[in-house]
Design an enzyme around this catalytic site. Structure first.
Site, PDB file in Angstrom:
ATOM      1  N   TYR A  10       0.807  -1.225   0.000  1.00  0.00           N
ATOM      2  CA  TYR A  10       0.000   0.000   0.000  1.00  0.00           C
ATOM      3  C   TYR A  10       0.842   1.280   0.000  1.00  0.00           C
ATOM      4  CZ  TYR A  10      -3.777  -3.201   1.193  1.00  0.00           C
ATOM      5  OH  TYR A  10      -4.689  -4.227   1.181  1.00  0.00           O
ATOM      6  N   HIS A  37      -4.672   6.106  -1.461  1.00  0.00           N
ATOM      7  CA  HIS A  37      -5.331   6.074  -0.146  1.00  0.00           C
ATOM      8  C   HIS A  37      -4.358   6.412   0.986  1.00  0.00           C
ATOM      9  CE1 HIS A  37      -9.229   5.442   1.430  1.00  0.00           C
ATOM     10  NE2 HIS A  37      -9.161   4.179   1.776  1.00  0.00           N
ATOM     11  N   TYR A  59      -5.648  -1.179   9.890  1.00  0.00           N
ATOM     12  CA  TYR A  59      -6.081  -0.860   8.534  1.00  0.00           C
ATOM     13  C   TYR A  59      -6.962   0.380   8.581  1.00  0.00           C
ATOM     14  CZ  TYR A  59      -3.774  -4.792   6.481  1.00  0.00           C
ATOM     15  OH  TYR A  59      -2.796  -5.644   6.037  1.00  0.00           O
ATOM     16  N   ASN A  72      -9.961   1.173   7.965  1.00  0.00           N
ATOM     17  CA  ASN A  72     -11.293   1.161   8.581  1.00  0.00           C
ATOM     18  C   ASN A  72     -11.266   0.942  10.094  1.00  0.00           C
ATOM     19  OD1 ASN A  72     -10.618  -1.517   8.564  1.00  0.00           O
ATOM     20  ND2 ASN A  72     -12.433  -2.241   7.486  1.00  0.00           N
ATOM     21  N   ASN A 122     -13.751   5.563   4.840  1.00  0.00           N
ATOM     22  CA  ASN A 122     -13.832   4.618   5.961  1.00  0.00           C
ATOM     23  C   ASN A 122     -12.968   5.002   7.151  1.00  0.00           C
ATOM     24  OD1 ASN A 122     -15.743   2.931   4.801  1.00  0.00           O
ATOM     25  ND2 ASN A 122     -14.199   1.734   3.721  1.00  0.00           N
TER      26      ASN A 122
END
Length: 197
Positions: free
Chosen positions: A21, A26, A72, A74, A120
């Site tokens: 990631y 994001h 993570y 969320n 989120n």
């Protein structure tokens, strides 16, 4: 909307953990906080009790904490709530830095309060702070894929080099305004940042 004069005590950069990631759209918020920590000579270090990487620094005589949750996206609220409870930081003294689909790459906008807009990380932070939406946000534009069904795949991908460079430019443009936010000068930070990006 009236700008607050609350001094920011905690800056949170949202992202997902793991090499896959790194530098994805994001993770723009995480990139902002990691670069800020590095530029100020206070790199983040793993801090299990805060569920993330953490640093504490002095900006113009003000005590400011930096946090990148390693939950993570969320579950970001778990880390934010842990720091706020430990240091007794009210939500309005928190700045959450996150990627923003509704702004093009290269734009950075400060905002106070509001909903989660489908993000989120913001949704979980609002919930973890007792449904409190009063924290500040630094929104880093990543653009929109044009179709809601494409969003989840889009945000988890790296931007093409031109877009990536525009996001980096916005990060660099926003960083100097942290000093204004640390002393509660939201009006100056907003006026100057919004005229630059």
């Amino acid at each position: 909307m009236k700008t607050p004069d609350t001094c920011i005590q905690l800056i949170v950069g949202l992202g997902n953990p793991g090499n896959e990631y790194e530098h994805t759209r994001h993770n723009a918020g995480q990139d902002f906080v990691e670069e800020l920590a590095r530029d100020l000579g206070q790199p983040l270090s793993p801090t299990p009790k805060f569920f993330g990487h953490f640093s504490r620094l002095n900006i113009n005589g003000k005590d400011v904490r930096l946090l990148v949750p390693t939950t993570y996206m969320n579950r970001s609220g778990q880390a934010v709530a842990a720091v706020c409870q430990f240091y007794k930081i009210p939500p309005e003294a928190v700045l959450v830095v996150h990627d923003e689909l509704d702004l093009p790459p290269g734009k950075a906008r400060l905002k106070i309060g509001g909903g989660h807009g489908g993000h989120n990380g913001l949704r979980d932070i609002i919930s973890s702070l007792g449904n409190n939406k009063d924290f500040g946000r630094l929104r880093l534009g990543i653009g929109h894929p044009g179709n809601a069904k494409l969003v989840s795949n889009y945000v988890l991908k790296k931007a093409p080099s031109e877009e990536f460079n525009a996001i980096e430019d916005a990060i660099r443009a926003a960083q100097p305004h942290v000093a204004d936010l640390a002393k509660g000068d939201w009006e100056k930070a907003m006026r100057e940042l919004h005229s630059k990006t």
